[in-house]
Design an enzyme around this catalytic site. Structure first.
Site, PDB file in Angstrom:
ATOM      1  N   ALA A  90      -9.533   2.738  -5.388  1.00 25.18           N
ATOM      2  CA  ALA A  90      -9.798   3.895  -6.262  1.00 25.18           C
ATOM      3  C   ALA A  90     -10.687   4.965  -5.635  1.00 25.18           C
ATOM      4  O   ALA A  90     -11.306   5.734  -6.350  1.00 25.18           O
ATOM      5  CB  ALA A  90     -10.405   3.403  -7.572  1.00 25.18           C
ATOM      6  N   VAL A 136      -7.517  -6.164  -1.009  1.00 23.97           N
ATOM      7  CA  VAL A 136      -6.808  -6.879  -2.079  1.00 23.97           C
ATOM      8  C   VAL A 136      -5.831  -7.933  -1.541  1.00 23.97           C
ATOM      9  O   VAL A 136      -5.473  -8.863  -2.258  1.00 23.97           O
ATOM     10  CB  VAL A 136      -6.056  -5.914  -3.043  1.00 23.97           C
ATOM     11  CG1 VAL A 136      -7.012  -5.008  -3.791  1.00 23.97           C
ATOM     12  CG2 VAL A 136      -4.966  -5.126  -2.322  1.00 23.97           C
ATOM     13  N   TYR A 154       8.616  -1.460   0.771  1.00 26.31           N
ATOM     14  CA  TYR A 154       7.859  -0.875  -0.346  1.00 26.31           C
ATOM     15  C   TYR A 154       8.607  -1.082  -1.676  1.00 26.31           C
ATOM     16  O   TYR A 154       8.011  -1.502  -2.673  1.00 26.31           O
ATOM     17  CB  TYR A 154       7.664   0.613  -0.055  1.00 26.31           C
ATOM     18  CG  TYR A 154       6.841   1.368  -1.064  1.00 26.31           C
ATOM     19  CD1 TYR A 154       5.461   1.234  -1.106  1.00 26.31           C
ATOM     20  CD2 TYR A 154       7.436   2.238  -1.976  1.00 26.31           C
ATOM     21  CE1 TYR A 154       4.694   1.951  -2.021  1.00 26.31           C
ATOM     22  CE2 TYR A 154       6.688   2.959  -2.884  1.00 26.31           C
ATOM     23  CZ  TYR A 154       5.313   2.814  -2.903  1.00 26.31           C
ATOM     24  OH  TYR A 154       4.561   3.526  -3.808  1.00 26.31           O
TER      25      TYR A 154
END
Ligand code: NAD
Length: 244
Positions: free
Chosen positions: A10, A61, A152
């Site tokens: 973010a 992540v 993707y």
């Protein structure tokens, strides 16, 4: 105690706008980032302008241990996570003839496994609280497919399956899980496209423009709010009508 939102990746782009939007709604914010830089400091300052707390938590992540650590950091600081936005994502576009196994695997590992890693660590806390919102950022190409994006598109289609399965698993605990599928949004991710390519894309969008990060953040705000309390397991496209 106020409500808390954790947003991954973010420090810029869509994730940053989501964090700012939720801060304006009064959420205390935890932003996850990978590397410390100026963008991180700017995002934190912009969030804090809204008189809410902003915790920054480092971690990749795609690394399960990292996600466990940073989720614990958020819980230690705020005591709960009411809203999780799985936003962190990467592209490594290439036609399959040129795509290396590593290019495929790394995109799946960040986008899809990353979504699993963070969610897996957050869900127990939401279950204990018997409420929560999980919002996963997919993409329209996860539905339509796109040449040059087998890695993707597969990761984003995977996120949709993940979203629907988890929505069924946790609905009885009042945890709502939805996905947002942006179309072409003006961010650093799409800034690599040449101007003529962007113009051509915009021409084929019914609303005749690329989207903004705020267009996406507005839908995330809705999905985090009480106004969406009867919506779970859905994919909402934010694409100017590109995919119908
Ligand atoms: P961006 O590249 O500007 O931002 C992505 C963010 O994720 C960055 O802050 C980056 O540091 C972070 N990130 C990347 N890998 C990470 C990792 N391993 N661990 C933690 N953080 C990591 O891109 P954006 O356009 O803002 O995209 C945000 C999300 O929206 C992504 O999931 C992307 O796939 C999705 N999306 C974007 C578009 C678009 O047109 N921009 C369209 C559809 C979907």
């Amino acid at each position: 105690m106020g409500k808390v939102a954790l947003i991954t990746g973010a420090t810029r782009g869509i994730g940053k706008q989501i964090a700012i939007k939720l801060a304006k709604e009064g959420y205390d914010i935890a932003i996850n980032y990978r590397r410390e830089n100026e963008e991180l400091a700017n995002a934190k300052a912009e969030i804090e302008k809204n008189n809410v707390k902003c915790l920054t938590v480092q971690g990749d992540v795609s690394n399960f241990e990292d996600t466990k650590r940073f989720v614990d950091e958020v819980i230690n600081e705020f005591g709960a996570i009411d809203v999780l936005v799985n936003n962190a994502g990467i592209t490594k576009d290439m036609l399959i003839l040129r795509m290396q196994k590593e290019d495929f695997e790394s995109v799946i590992k960040v986008n899809l496994t990353g979504t699993f890693n963070v969610t897996k660590n957050v869900v127990p806390y939401m279950m204990k609280k018997r409420c929560g919102r999980i919002i996963n950022i997919s993409s329209v190409v996860g539905i339509s497919g796109n040449a040059g994006q087998t890695n993707y598109s597969a990761s984003k289609a995977g996120i949709i399956g993940f979203t629907k399965s988890l929505a069924k698993e946790v609905a009885s605990r009042n945890i709502l899980v939805n996905a947002v599928a942006p179309g072409f949004i003006e961010t650093d991710m799409t800034s690599v496209l040449k101007d003529d390519v962007k113009a051509e894309i915009a021409k084929n969008i019914p609303l005749k423009r690329m989207g903004t990060a705020e267009d996406v953040a507005n839908v995330v705000k809705f999905l985090a709010s009480e106004d969406s309390s009867y919506i779970t397991g859905q994919v909402i496209n934010v694409d100017g009508g590109m995919l119908m």
